[in-house]
Structures are given as C-alpha cells and as structure tokens.
Design a protein around this motif. Structure first.
Motif, PDB file in Angstrom:
ATOM      1  N   ASN A  66       0.826  -1.204   0.000  1.00  0.00           N
ATOM      2  CA  ASN A  66       0.000   0.000   0.000  1.00  0.00           C
ATOM      3  C   ASN A  66       0.865   1.261   0.000  1.00  0.00           C
ATOM      4  O   ASN A  66       0.540   2.246  -0.661  1.00  0.00           O
ATOM      5  CB  ASN A  66      -0.955  -0.003   1.191  1.00  0.00           C
ATOM      6  CG  ASN A  66      -2.059  -1.013   1.013  1.00  0.00           C
ATOM      7  OD1 ASN A  66      -2.628  -1.145  -0.064  1.00  0.00           O
ATOM      8  ND2 ASN A  66      -2.358  -1.759   2.055  1.00  0.00           N
ATOM      9  N   PHE A  67       1.973   1.203   0.716  1.00  0.00           N
ATOM     10  CA  PHE A  67       2.913   2.326   0.723  1.00  0.00           C
ATOM     11  C   PHE A  67       3.478   2.559  -0.678  1.00  0.00           C
ATOM     12  O   PHE A  67       3.456   3.680  -1.191  1.00  0.00           O
ATOM     13  CB  PHE A  67       4.041   2.037   1.726  1.00  0.00           C
ATOM     14  CG  PHE A  67       5.148   3.044   1.704  1.00  0.00           C
ATOM     15  CD1 PHE A  67       4.966   4.304   2.246  1.00  0.00           C
ATOM     16  CD2 PHE A  67       6.371   2.725   1.144  1.00  0.00           C
ATOM     17  CE1 PHE A  67       6.005   5.237   2.225  1.00  0.00           C
ATOM     18  CE2 PHE A  67       7.403   3.654   1.123  1.00  0.00           C
ATOM     19  CZ  PHE A  67       7.224   4.906   1.662  1.00  0.00           C
ATOM     20  N   VAL A  68       3.957   1.494  -1.321  1.00  0.00           N
ATOM     21  CA  VAL A  68       4.553   1.612  -2.651  1.00  0.00           C
ATOM     22  C   VAL A  68       3.527   2.121  -3.662  1.00  0.00           C
ATOM     23  O   VAL A  68       3.811   3.031  -4.452  1.00  0.00           O
ATOM     24  CB  VAL A  68       5.154   0.270  -3.114  1.00  0.00           C
ATOM     25  CG1 VAL A  68       5.551   0.315  -4.588  1.00  0.00           C
ATOM     26  CG2 VAL A  68       6.356  -0.096  -2.262  1.00  0.00           C
ATOM     27  N   SER A  69       2.339   1.550  -3.646  1.00  0.00           N
ATOM     28  CA  SER A  69       1.339   1.963  -4.634  1.00  0.00           C
ATOM     29  C   SER A  69       0.949   3.428  -4.466  1.00  0.00           C
ATOM     30  O   SER A  69       0.777   4.143  -5.460  1.00  0.00           O
ATOM     31  CB  SER A  69       0.107   1.054  -4.582  1.00  0.00           C
ATOM     32  OG  SER A  69      -0.501   1.111  -3.317  1.00  0.00           O
ATOM     33  N   SER A  70       0.838   3.908  -3.238  1.00  0.00           N
ATOM     34  CA  SER A  70       0.509   5.320  -3.029  1.00  0.00           C
ATOM     35  C   SER A  70       1.634   6.230  -3.503  1.00  0.00           C
ATOM     36  O   SER A  70       1.382   7.294  -4.072  1.00  0.00           O
ATOM     37  CB  SER A  70       0.189   5.576  -1.558  1.00  0.00           C
ATOM     38  OG  SER A  70      -1.078   5.037  -1.245  1.00  0.00           O
ATOM     39  N   CYS A  71       2.878   5.809  -3.268  1.00  0.00           N
ATOM     40  CA  CYS A  71       4.015   6.600  -3.760  1.00  0.00           C
ATOM     41  C   CYS A  71       4.026   6.643  -5.282  1.00  0.00           C
ATOM     42  O   CYS A  71       4.209   7.708  -5.887  1.00  0.00           O
ATOM     43  CB  CYS A  71       5.330   6.014  -3.250  1.00  0.00           C
ATOM     44  SG  CYS A  71       5.603   6.246  -1.485  1.00  0.00           S
ATOM     45  N   LEU A  72       3.832   5.499  -5.907  1.00  0.00           N
ATOM     46  CA  LEU A  72       3.860   5.439  -7.367  1.00  0.00           C
ATOM     47  C   LEU A  72       2.700   6.200  -7.996  1.00  0.00           C
ATOM     48  O   LEU A  72       2.845   6.788  -9.071  1.00  0.00           O
ATOM     49  CB  LEU A  72       3.851   3.982  -7.841  1.00  0.00           C
ATOM     50  CG  LEU A  72       5.126   3.182  -7.584  1.00  0.00           C
ATOM     51  CD1 LEU A  72       4.911   1.719  -7.948  1.00  0.00           C
ATOM     52  CD2 LEU A  72       6.309   3.767  -8.339  1.00  0.00           C
ATOM     53  N   GLN A  73       1.559   6.206  -7.333  1.00  0.00           N
ATOM     54  CA  GLN A  73       0.389   6.923  -7.855  1.00  0.00           C
ATOM     55  C   GLN A  73       0.667   8.417  -7.969  1.00  0.00           C
ATOM     56  O   GLN A  73       0.155   9.078  -8.867  1.00  0.00           O
ATOM     57  CB  GLN A  73      -0.829   6.664  -6.965  1.00  0.00           C
ATOM     58  CG  GLN A  73      -2.099   7.330  -7.427  1.00  0.00           C
ATOM     59  CD  GLN A  73      -2.640   6.792  -8.749  1.00  0.00           C
ATOM     60  OE1 GLN A  73      -2.315   5.682  -9.158  1.00  0.00           O
ATOM     61  NE2 GLN A  73      -3.454   7.588  -9.421  1.00  0.00           N
ATOM     62  N   ARG A  74       1.503   8.945  -7.080  1.00  0.00           N
ATOM     63  CA  ARG A  74       1.860  10.363  -7.140  1.00  0.00           C
ATOM     64  C   ARG A  74       2.562  10.708  -8.453  1.00  0.00           C
ATOM     65  O   ARG A  74       2.502  11.831  -8.921  1.00  0.00           O
ATOM     66  CB  ARG A  74       2.780  10.751  -5.983  1.00  0.00           C
ATOM     67  CG  ARG A  74       2.118  10.694  -4.639  1.00  0.00           C
ATOM     68  CD  ARG A  74       1.017  11.691  -4.571  1.00  0.00           C
ATOM     69  NE  ARG A  74       1.345  12.806  -3.730  1.00  0.00           N
ATOM     70  CZ  ARG A  74       0.439  13.561  -3.175  1.00  0.00           C
ATOM     71  NH1 ARG A  74      -0.833  13.309  -3.357  1.00  0.00           N
ATOM     72  NH2 ARG A  74       0.782  14.577  -2.448  1.00  0.00           N
ATOM     73  N   LYS A  75       3.254   9.732  -9.035  1.00  0.00           N
ATOM     74  CA  LYS A  75       3.943   9.954 -10.309  1.00  0.00           C
ATOM     75  C   LYS A  75       2.934  10.001 -11.459  1.00  0.00           C
ATOM     76  O   LYS A  75       3.078  10.776 -12.385  1.00  0.00           O
ATOM     77  CB  LYS A  75       4.964   8.825 -10.533  1.00  0.00           C
ATOM     78  CG  LYS A  75       5.860   9.010 -11.707  1.00  0.00           C
ATOM     79  CD  LYS A  75       6.997   9.925 -11.346  1.00  0.00           C
ATOM     80  CE  LYS A  75       8.055   9.894 -12.423  1.00  0.00           C
ATOM     81  NZ  LYS A  75       9.166  10.761 -12.110  1.00  0.00           N
ATOM     82  N   ILE A  76       1.909   9.180 -11.379  1.00  0.00           N
ATOM     83  CA  ILE A  76       0.880   9.125 -12.422  1.00  0.00           C
ATOM     84  C   ILE A  76       0.019  10.382 -12.409  1.00  0.00           C
ATOM     85  O   ILE A  76      -0.306  10.938 -13.452  1.00  0.00           O
ATOM     86  CB  ILE A  76      -0.025   7.881 -12.240  1.00  0.00           C
ATOM     87  CG1 ILE A  76       0.773   6.608 -12.529  1.00  0.00           C
ATOM     88  CG2 ILE A  76      -1.243   7.950 -13.148  1.00  0.00           C
ATOM     89  CD1 ILE A  76      -0.004   5.337 -12.223  1.00  0.00           C
ATOM     90  N   ASP A  77      -0.364  10.805 -11.209  1.00  0.00           N
ATOM     91  CA  ASP A  77      -1.306  11.913 -11.076  1.00  0.00           C
ATOM     92  C   ASP A  77      -0.845  12.881  -9.982  1.00  0.00           C
ATOM     93  O   ASP A  77      -1.473  12.984  -8.929  1.00  0.00           O
ATOM     94  CB  ASP A  77      -2.694  11.356 -10.754  1.00  0.00           C
ATOM     95  CG  ASP A  77      -3.764  12.433 -10.709  1.00  0.00           C
ATOM     96  OD1 ASP A  77      -3.556  13.517 -11.298  1.00  0.00           O
ATOM     97  OD2 ASP A  77      -4.798  12.193 -10.065  1.00  0.00           O
ATOM     98  N   PRO A  78       0.264  13.611 -10.232  1.00  0.00           N
ATOM     99  CA  PRO A  78       0.763  14.511  -9.186  1.00  0.00           C
ATOM    100  C   PRO A  78      -0.122  15.750  -9.041  1.00  0.00           C
ATOM    101  O   PRO A  78      -0.576  16.301 -10.032  1.00  0.00           O
ATOM    102  CB  PRO A  78       2.153  14.899  -9.682  1.00  0.00           C
ATOM    103  CG  PRO A  78       2.094  14.734 -11.160  1.00  0.00           C
ATOM    104  CD  PRO A  78       1.104  13.619 -11.418  1.00  0.00           C
ATOM    105  N   PRO A  79      -0.364  16.176  -7.805  1.00  0.00           N
ATOM    106  CA  PRO A  79      -1.153  17.395  -7.598  1.00  0.00           C
ATOM    107  C   PRO A  79      -0.372  18.650  -7.991  1.00  0.00           C
ATOM    108  O   PRO A  79      -0.960  19.674  -8.256  1.00  0.00           O
ATOM    109  CB  PRO A  79      -1.455  17.380  -6.102  1.00  0.00           C
ATOM    110  CG  PRO A  79      -0.360  16.568  -5.509  1.00  0.00           C
ATOM    111  CD  PRO A  79       0.007  15.549  -6.545  1.00  0.00           C
ATOM    112  N   ASP A  80       0.954  18.535  -8.009  1.00  0.00           N
ATOM    113  CA  ASP A  80       1.817  19.630  -8.439  1.00  0.00           C
ATOM    114  C   ASP A  80       3.143  19.022  -8.892  1.00  0.00           C
ATOM    115  O   ASP A  80       3.431  17.868  -8.584  1.00  0.00           O
ATOM    116  CB  ASP A  80       2.019  20.657  -7.317  1.00  0.00           C
ATOM    117  CG  ASP A  80       2.673  20.050  -6.093  1.00  0.00           C
ATOM    118  OD1 ASP A  80       3.889  19.754  -6.147  1.00  0.00           O
ATOM    119  OD2 ASP A  80       1.971  19.879  -5.084  1.00  0.00           O
TER     120      ASP A  80
END
Length: 159
Positions: free
Chosen positions: A24-38
């Motif tokens: 869950n930690f890894v997937s949340s980190c990687l998701q930031r790369k796909i859809d970064p808020p900034d």
C-alpha cells in the motif's frame, strides 16, 4: 523548544514510529507519479528505492521488541477503533475519533482520491491501494523477498 514544553506538560513521552504495509505504501508513492497534484509531488516516486530502504529499516525497528519506539501500524490503525483506543490508552491520551473521516490537505490529500472523500475518509480503499495501482509489475518490482518477509511479520496476510 516545543518538545520541552510537551515533556513538561507530560504530553510527549514516547518516540512514535508509524509504518504502513509495503504494497500500500509503494502503490501510493507510485500513484503520485501518475497523477501529481503539483510538479514537486513526484519526489516520493522518484526516490522510491531509497524510501524502500528506509521502510525496511523502520520495519526492522518495529519488529524489535527492545525498540525505543512505540509502533503504530497504519493499516491496523485505519481499520480498528479498538486499536486506536489502545494507542491512546498506551500513550495516556484522551481517545476520540473526531477528525477520523477528515482527509488532510497536506500533500493535496490522498494520492488516489485527493480530497474527494473528505468527511468520509473511512470509505477510501487505503487498505487495498496495491490492488488499485494499474502497473502491478512495477509495484512488485519494489518489493523484494526481505520486504515481503518483514511485511508478513508486521501485517500478516494482507495480500
């Protein structure tokens, strides 16, 4: 400093280590790369190998029964009111679930849901983020055998 004020008031007696299950930690980190808020928000994915080294160090510390840290398992904290109550009892804190369903704006909220579950955070799928991440091969490339073993010891069969 502020820590001294808290100690004088009896509010800060423990060093606390909060750890989340590795997938869950890894997937949340990687998701930031796909859809970064900034544009600066991708750093958690850009430095994920280093973060996983740190995750392993935290996991080893969390499993050490002689550790100086009070360990909070995020996944269990999220799922269990009884666990949240026990943490408060252990730390001498007043228990309340006020704010439990608030999605913090820090980091623009959830990497998957942003603020869309504000006031209903317990409905987010934070315990199954690893299932939601679209590139499973990439996700699991960050989780080696040692990480799997440590994750199993900490969280049991979460997968």
């Amino acid at each position: 400093g502020l820590g001294d004020v808290y100690k004088r008031q009896g509010l800060l007696e423990e060093k606390i280590l909060v750890i989340r299950s590795a997938p869950n930690f890894v997937s949340s980190c990687l998701q930031r790369k796909i859809d970064p808020p900034d544009p600066g928000a991708t750093d958690v994915a850009d430095y994920l190998m280093q973060r996983m080294t740190l995750w392993k160090q935290h996991a080893i510390e969390a499993l050490d029964h002689k550790s100086d840290y009070y360990v909070i398992k995020f996944d269990k904290w999220f799922a269990s009111k009884e666990y949240r109550q026990k943490i408060c009892d252990d730390l001498g804190l007043f228990f309340t679930d006020n704010g439990l369903n608030t999605v913090m704006n820090f980091g623009s909220g959830s990497s998957f849901d942003r603020q869309s579950f504000n006031n209903n955070a317990q409905s987010m799928g934070v315990l199954e983020r690893w299932k939601q991440y679209p590139d499973q091969d990439k996700l699991w490339s960050y989780i080696d055998d040692e990480t799997c073993r440590l994750n199993q010891e900490l969280f049991g069969d979460v997968l």
